[in-house]
Design a protein around this motif. Structure first.
Motif, PDB file in Angstrom:
ATOM      1  N   ASP A   1     -32.779   2.715 109.171  1.00 27.04           N
ATOM      2  CA  ASP A   1     -34.183   2.294 109.049  1.00 27.04           C
ATOM      3  C   ASP A   1     -35.136   3.440 109.369  1.00 27.04           C
ATOM      4  O   ASP A   1     -36.166   3.618 108.717  1.00 27.04           O
ATOM      5  CB  ASP A   1     -34.466   1.091 109.963  1.00 27.04           C
ATOM      6  CG  ASP A   1     -33.931  -0.221 109.385  1.00 27.04           C
ATOM      7  OD1 ASP A   1     -33.676  -0.273 108.170  1.00 27.04           O
ATOM      8  OD2 ASP A   1     -33.763  -1.187 110.155  1.00 27.04           O
ATOM      9  N   LEU A   2     -34.773   4.237 110.369  1.00 22.16           N
ATOM     10  CA  LEU A   2     -35.623   5.374 110.737  1.00 22.16           C
ATOM     11  C   LEU A   2     -35.623   6.429 109.613  1.00 22.16           C
ATOM     12  O   LEU A   2     -36.653   7.010 109.292  1.00 22.16           O
ATOM     13  CB  LEU A   2     -35.112   5.995 112.044  1.00 22.16           C
ATOM     14  CG  LEU A   2     -35.879   7.173 112.625  1.00 22.16           C
ATOM     15  CD1 LEU A   2     -37.337   6.800 112.924  1.00 22.16           C
ATOM     16  CD2 LEU A   2     -35.214   7.699 113.891  1.00 22.16           C
ATOM     17  N   ALA A   3     -34.473   6.634 109.020  1.00 21.44           N
ATOM     18  CA  ALA A   3     -34.363   7.659 107.967  1.00 21.44           C
ATOM     19  C   ALA A   3     -35.116   7.259 106.706  1.00 21.44           C
ATOM     20  O   ALA A   3     -35.752   8.096 106.063  1.00 21.44           O
ATOM     21  CB  ALA A   3     -32.891   7.909 107.645  1.00 21.44           C
ATOM     22  N   GLU A   4     -35.045   5.997 106.340  1.00 28.33           N
ATOM     23  CA  GLU A   4     -35.542   5.608 105.010  1.00 28.33           C
ATOM     24  C   GLU A   4     -36.759   4.702 105.027  1.00 28.33           C
ATOM     25  O   GLU A   4     -37.425   4.561 104.006  1.00 28.33           O
ATOM     26  CB  GLU A   4     -34.408   4.919 104.233  1.00 28.33           C
ATOM     27  CG  GLU A   4     -33.240   5.847 103.919  1.00 28.33           C
ATOM     28  CD  GLU A   4     -33.630   6.973 102.980  1.00 28.33           C
ATOM     29  OE1 GLU A   4     -34.360   6.725 102.002  1.00 28.33           O
ATOM     30  OE2 GLU A   4     -33.222   8.129 103.221  1.00 28.33           O
ATOM     31  N   LEU A   5     -37.033   4.054 106.132  1.00 24.96           N
ATOM     32  CA  LEU A   5     -38.125   3.074 106.140  1.00 24.96           C
ATOM     33  C   LEU A   5     -39.087   3.299 107.306  1.00 24.96           C
ATOM     34  O   LEU A   5     -39.653   2.362 107.861  1.00 24.96           O
ATOM     35  CB  LEU A   5     -37.533   1.656 106.185  1.00 24.96           C
ATOM     36  CG  LEU A   5     -36.671   1.335 104.960  1.00 24.96           C
ATOM     37  CD1 LEU A   5     -35.793   0.137 105.202  1.00 24.96           C
ATOM     38  CD2 LEU A   5     -37.534   1.114 103.734  1.00 24.96           C
ATOM     39  N   SER A   6     -39.276   4.558 107.628  1.00 21.69           N
ATOM     40  CA  SER A   6     -40.175   4.886 108.732  1.00 21.69           C
ATOM     41  C   SER A   6     -41.626   4.837 108.268  1.00 21.69           C
ATOM     42  O   SER A   6     -41.908   4.731 107.071  1.00 21.69           O
ATOM     43  CB  SER A   6     -39.846   6.287 109.249  1.00 21.69           C
ATOM     44  OG  SER A   6     -39.908   7.198 108.185  1.00 21.69           O
TER      45      SER A   6
ATOM     46  N   ARG B   1     -30.876  10.517 109.163  1.00 21.86           N
ATOM     47  CA  ARG B   1     -29.957  10.301 108.035  1.00 21.86           C
ATOM     48  C   ARG B   1     -28.625  11.020 108.265  1.00 21.86           C
ATOM     49  O   ARG B   1     -27.548  10.462 108.033  1.00 21.86           O
ATOM     50  CB  ARG B   1     -30.608  10.792 106.742  1.00 21.86           C
ATOM     51  CG  ARG B   1     -29.713  10.671 105.543  1.00 21.86           C
ATOM     52  CD  ARG B   1     -30.395  11.044 104.235  1.00 21.86           C
ATOM     53  NE  ARG B   1     -29.424  10.954 103.166  1.00 21.86           N
ATOM     54  CZ  ARG B   1     -28.616  11.955 102.820  1.00 21.86           C
ATOM     55  NH1 ARG B   1     -28.685  13.116 103.435  1.00 21.86           N
ATOM     56  NH2 ARG B   1     -27.723  11.783 101.851  1.00 21.86           N
TER      57      ARG B   1
ATOM     58  N   GLY C   1     -29.557   6.897 102.211  1.00 23.20           N
ATOM     59  CA  GLY C   1     -30.429   7.837 101.507  1.00 23.20           C
ATOM     60  C   GLY C   1     -29.788   8.562 100.347  1.00 23.20           C
ATOM     61  O   GLY C   1     -28.575   8.544 100.156  1.00 23.20           O
TER      62      GLY C   1
ATOM     63  N   ARG D   1     -28.571   3.341 100.471  1.00 20.19           N
ATOM     64  CA  ARG D   1     -29.677   2.583 101.072  1.00 20.19           C
ATOM     65  C   ARG D   1     -30.869   3.529 101.202  1.00 20.19           C
ATOM     66  O   ARG D   1     -30.917   4.367 102.100  1.00 20.19           O
ATOM     67  CB  ARG D   1     -29.237   2.082 102.446  1.00 20.19           C
ATOM     68  CG  ARG D   1     -30.265   1.267 103.154  1.00 20.19           C
ATOM     69  CD  ARG D   1     -29.733   0.711 104.452  1.00 20.19           C
ATOM     70  NE  ARG D   1     -30.821   0.204 105.250  1.00 20.19           N
ATOM     71  CZ  ARG D   1     -31.503  -0.903 104.978  1.00 20.19           C
ATOM     72  NH1 ARG D   1     -31.175  -1.639 103.939  1.00 20.19           N
ATOM     73  NH2 ARG D   1     -32.508  -1.275 105.733  1.00 20.19           N
ATOM     74  N   SER D   2     -31.819   3.397 100.304  1.00 17.72           N
ATOM     75  CA  SER D   2     -32.909   4.367 100.281  1.00 17.72           C
ATOM     76  C   SER D   2     -34.256   3.666 100.172  1.00 17.72           C
ATOM     77  O   SER D   2     -34.339   2.459  99.920  1.00 17.72           O
ATOM     78  CB  SER D   2     -32.730   5.342  99.121  1.00 17.72           C
ATOM     79  OG  SER D   2     -32.698   4.624  97.916  1.00 17.72           O
ATOM     80  N   ARG D   3     -35.301   4.450 100.381  1.00 15.27           N
ATOM     81  CA  ARG D   3     -36.671   3.954 100.359  1.00 15.27           C
ATOM     82  C   ARG D   3     -36.987   3.153  99.106  1.00 15.27           C
ATOM     83  O   ARG D   3     -37.673   2.160  99.153  1.00 15.27           O
ATOM     84  CB  ARG D   3     -37.611   5.172 100.382  1.00 15.27           C
ATOM     85  CG  ARG D   3     -38.415   5.301 101.613  1.00 15.27           C
ATOM     86  CD  ARG D   3     -39.030   6.678 101.717  1.00 15.27           C
ATOM     87  NE  ARG D   3     -38.730   7.238 103.028  1.00 15.27           N
ATOM     88  CZ  ARG D   3     -39.455   7.011 104.111  1.00 15.27           C
ATOM     89  NH1 ARG D   3     -40.535   6.283 104.030  1.00 15.27           N
ATOM     90  NH2 ARG D   3     -39.105   7.512 105.272  1.00 15.27           N
TER      91      ARG D   3
ATOM     92  N   THR E   1     -36.604  12.176 109.974  1.00 10.77           N
ATOM     93  CA  THR E   1     -35.883  11.370 108.984  1.00 10.77           C
ATOM     94  C   THR E   1     -34.609  12.092 108.538  1.00 10.77           C
ATOM     95  O   THR E   1     -33.584  11.448 108.308  1.00 10.77           O
ATOM     96  CB  THR E   1     -36.775  11.066 107.763  1.00 10.77           C
ATOM     97  OG1 THR E   1     -37.217  12.284 107.176  1.00 10.77           O
ATOM     98  CG2 THR E   1     -37.977  10.243 108.165  1.00 10.77           C
ATOM     99  N   GLN E   2     -34.670  13.418 108.464  1.00  7.13           N
ATOM    100  CA  GLN E   2     -33.465  14.152 108.043  1.00  7.13           C
ATOM    101  C   GLN E   2     -32.375  14.082 109.120  1.00  7.13           C
ATOM    102  O   GLN E   2     -31.195  13.904 108.804  1.00  7.13           O
ATOM    103  CB  GLN E   2     -33.819  15.605 107.727  1.00  7.13           C
ATOM    104  CG  GLN E   2     -34.726  15.725 106.504  1.00  7.13           C
ATOM    105  CD  GLN E   2     -34.355  16.835 105.549  1.00  7.13           C
ATOM    106  OE1 GLN E   2     -33.511  17.674 105.842  1.00  7.13           O
ATOM    107  NE2 GLN E   2     -34.981  16.845 104.386  1.00  7.13           N
TER     108      GLN E   2
END
Lengths: 257, 287
Positions: A214-219, A232, A252, B234-236, A228-229
Motif C-alpha cells: 500500500d505504501l509503495a503503490e497507493l501512498s 516496493r 508494482g 499490484r500497481s497504482r 515508494t521505491q
C-alpha cells in the motif's frame, strides 16, 4: 551503542515535517516509546535524525500520514495499520510498550507477550538503526513495527505466534492467506474467519507486506520517490523469500519511475 | 510464631505481585493520545538539478525527494542526459562504491541508470547483478548472544539480493538484445530466488507478457519456479477485480500453494470481516 547516522531516505522523510513538537509528543505517547531505554537513544533530542528515537518517529510518520486511503484499491485503511502498530489497548491487542535494545545479533526486533506481572512489550534492536545497515530505512522499519504488532494481535486472539521455517538455509517465514482487495472493509483488519470456505486471516509477514504494498503503490501523491521505491523493493523481496507458500502477485511495475 | 511471620510475608509478596500486575496490565502507563495532529503537507520541492558526471550525488538527493505523483519531472531531467556516456559512467562508478551503506541511495542510482536506457548501462548492471551478495551488503555486526524467553524475531532480510533484483529490473528495462538475453539468464541461474523472480517479472513486463516470451521463460527457469511466471502486478493503475481474479486463478491452478487450514482457538470470539460492498464503485469513501 548503535552506529548513529541517517540514510538518504531518513533525511528525506524528516524533511517532510521537520521538527514538529506536536507530532513527536503524539508518537511518543501513542506508540509508547516511554521506556527508560530511549533516554540514551535520543528521547531528549527528538529531532536528531541520526538517533534511534527520531528514526522511529520517522517510521510512525509514514504509518500515520503516508497512505492515501484509496477505498477501491488499498488492502487496509491507514487507521487499521496505525491502530495495530500503536501500543494502546485497542481492538487489535492489549497495551504494550516499546523498548530500544542494543542487541546487534540476528534479529531486528522482537516481541514479548504473556509476561508475568508485567506489561507486554516490543523490542527494537540496533539493526533497525545502524548507519550502513539495510534496515536503517523508515519504510523498512514501518514494516517491522507492523509485523511485531501483529504478534500482539496473535496473542490477544490466542493464535500461536511462532514462525514456520522455509527456504535454504531454513529461516523464519509465514503463510500468506490471500484475500481479495475488498474482503476486509476499512476498519476491519483486526477481524478474521478460519472457515476454509471463506478464510480471512493475516500472518505477521502478510500484514507487513500488505502495508509495504500500500505504501509503495497507493501512498499520498506527496510521498517521496525514495520511500515508494524502498517499500516496493522490501515488499517484493519478502514476497519472494519469506512465505512458506508461493504468493501469487508482485508489487508494482518493474519500471524506473 | 515463625509460621505466622512466614505467612504474613508470603501474603505481602502476593499482594505486591497482584497490585503490580494490575497496575502494569490494566492501567495506562502514560497518558495515551490517540489524536494524530493534522498534517498540512510538505513544503515546495527544490528546483531540479541537472544530471551531469559531476552532480550524480546531488541529483540522487533531489530525485529522492520528488513526490511520487511528479515522477515525470525525474524522467524529463534524466532524458536530457540519457545519451551522455560519461553520465552513465559516473552513475556506474557511484553504484560500485561498495558495500552499499545506504539502500535508498543505491536503489535510486539503479533507477536512474535504467531510466537512461543507454546501452552502455548493460555492462555495469550485469556486473552488479553477478556480484556475490556479501560484496554489496555491509558486513553483519558481530553476534552479541542469543535472545531468550518469549521473544519472537523478525528475520533480517539479505539486502544484496534486494538491490540486485532492482538491478535486473533496470537491465530488462534497457530493452537492448544483450540486456534481454542476460535477464533471461539471471531468471534461470542467479543464486538468489529474490533476484530470479524479479528477472522473470521484468522479462515479461518488457515483452508485454506475450505468449512467446512466456514460453521462453518457461523453458529457461527452474521447474519449481515456473509457477511464478506471469504473476499479476499490484500497481497504482490496476483494476481491483482484475487483480483479484488473477491471484485467485493462480491459487486455482496451484491449490498446493494455498495455506493449510486454521483451527479457531478454543473459546475465541470470531468477528468475521464484512465484505466491502462494490469496492470498485466506491473509490473515495474516505479520501
Amino acid at each position: 551503542m548503535c552506529v548513529d547516522g541517517a540514510s538518504l531516505e531518513e533525511i528525506t522523510v524528516q524533511n517532510l515535517y521537520g521538527c514538529w513538537r506536536e507530532f513527536y509528543l503524539w508518537g511518543w505517547s501513542y506508540f509508547a516509546l516511554t521506556d527508560d531505554s530511549w533516554e540514551g537513544a535520543g528521547l531528549k533530542d527528538a529531532c536528531n535524525i541520526t538517533l534511534p528515537f527520531a528514526k522511529v518517529l520517522n517510521s510512525i510518520f509514514l504509518i500515520g500520514y503516508a497512505l492515501s486511503d484509496n477505498y477501491a484499491l488499498q488492502w487496509h485503511a491507514l487507521e487499521d495499520y496505525e491502530s495495530s502498530a500503536s501500543a494502546a489497548d485497542n481492538r487489535f491487542h492489549g497495551p504494550f510498550y516499546q523498548r530500544f535494545i542494543e542487541y546487534d545479533g540476528a534479529a531486528n526486533a522482537s516481541t514479548e507477550t504473556g509476561r508475568f506481572a508485567a506489561r507486554d512489550r516490543t523490542d527494537l534492536h540496533c539493526p533497525l538503526f545502524n548507519l550502513g545497515a539495510s534496515y536503517n530505512s523508515p519504510s523498512a522499519r514501518t514494516g517491522t513495527m507492523l509485523h511485531e504488532s501483529w504478534h500482539h494481535w496473535q496473542y490477544k486472539h490466542r493464535f500461536d505466534g511462532s514462525h514456520p521455517q522455509c527456504g535454504r538455509p531454513a529461516h523464519d517465514c509465514d503463510y500468506y492467506y490471500f484475500h481479495n482487495v475488498g474482503d476486509f472493509d476499512f476498519g476491519q483488519l483486526d477481524r478474521y474467519d478460519t472457515n476454509p470456505e471463506h478464510l480471512r486471516f493475516h500472518s505477521p509477514r502478510q500484514v507487513q507486506v500488505e502495508f509495504l504494498a500500500d505504501l509503495a503503490e497507493l501512498s499520498q501523491p506527496w510521498v517521496p520517490t525514495i520511500v515508494t521505491q524502498a517499500a516496493r523493493a522490501f515488499g517484493n523481496a519478502r514476497l519472494s523469500s519469506e512465505f512458506v507458500n508461493a504468493v501469487g502477485y508482485r508489487i508494482g511495475d518493474p519500471r524506473p519511475f | 510464631m515463625f509460621w505466622q511471620i512466614a505467612c504474613l510475608v508470603l501474603m505481602l509478596i502476593v499482594l505486591v505481585v497482584v497490585i503490580d500486575w494490575v497496575r502494569l496490565r490494566w492501567s495506562p502507563k502514560q497518558p495515551v493520545s490517540t489524536h494524530r495532529p493534522r498534517y498540512f503537507g510538505p513544503g515546495p520541492l527544490p528546483p531540479p538539478i541537472p544530471l551531469t558526471p559531476g552532480t550524480v550525488e546531488k541529483f540522487v538527493g533531489w530525485v529522492a525527494a520528488v513526490p511520487v505523483a511528479e515522477a515525470q519531472l525525474i524522467r524529463d531531467q534524466v532524458a536530457q542526459a540519457a545519451a551522455d556516456v560519461q553520465v552513465v559512467d559516473a552513475l556506474a562508478e557511484a553504484l560500485f562504491r561498495l558495500p552499499a551503506d545506504d539502500l535508498g541511495r543505491h536503489l535510486l542510482l539503479l533507477s536512474v541508470l535504467g531510466e537512461t536506457r543507454n546501452p552502455c548501462a548493460v555492462g555495469p548492471l550485469t556486473r552488479f547483478i553477478r556480484l556475490p551478495g556479501e560484496a554489496i551488503t555491509p558486513p553483519q555486526p558481530a553476534q552479541m548472544g542469543e535472545l531468550t524467553g518469549k521473544e519472537r524475531d523478525a528475520t533480517l532480510l539479505d539486502v544484496g539480493p534486494v538491490l540486485q533484483a532492482r538491478a535486473v529490473e533496470m537491465l530488462a528495462y534497457l530493452r537492448v538484445p544483450e540486456a534481454i538475453d542476460e535477464t533471461l539468464k539471471v531468471a534461470a541461474d542467479h543464486p538468489s530466488r529474490v533476484v530470479r523472480v524479479a528477472a522473470i517479472d521484468a522479462y515479461l513486463f518488457n515483452h508485454e507478457n506475450d505468449g512467446e516470451a512466456v514460453e521462453r521463460v518457461r523453458r529457461a527457469v527452474r521447474e519449481d519456479e515456473r509457477i511464478l511466471i506471469g504473476l499479476p502486478r499490484r500497481s497504482r493503475g490496476m483494476n481491483a477485480a482484475t487483480f483479484d481474479a488473477g491471484v485467485q486463478a493462480f491459487y486455482e491452478r496451484h491449490p498446493e500453494q494455498r495455506p493449510p487450514a486454521l483451527r479457531p482457538p478454543a473459546g475465541a470470539t470470531i468477528l468475521t470481516p464484512a465484505e466491502r460492498p462494490r469496492h470498485a464503485e466506491n473509490p473515495s469513501r474516505l479520501s
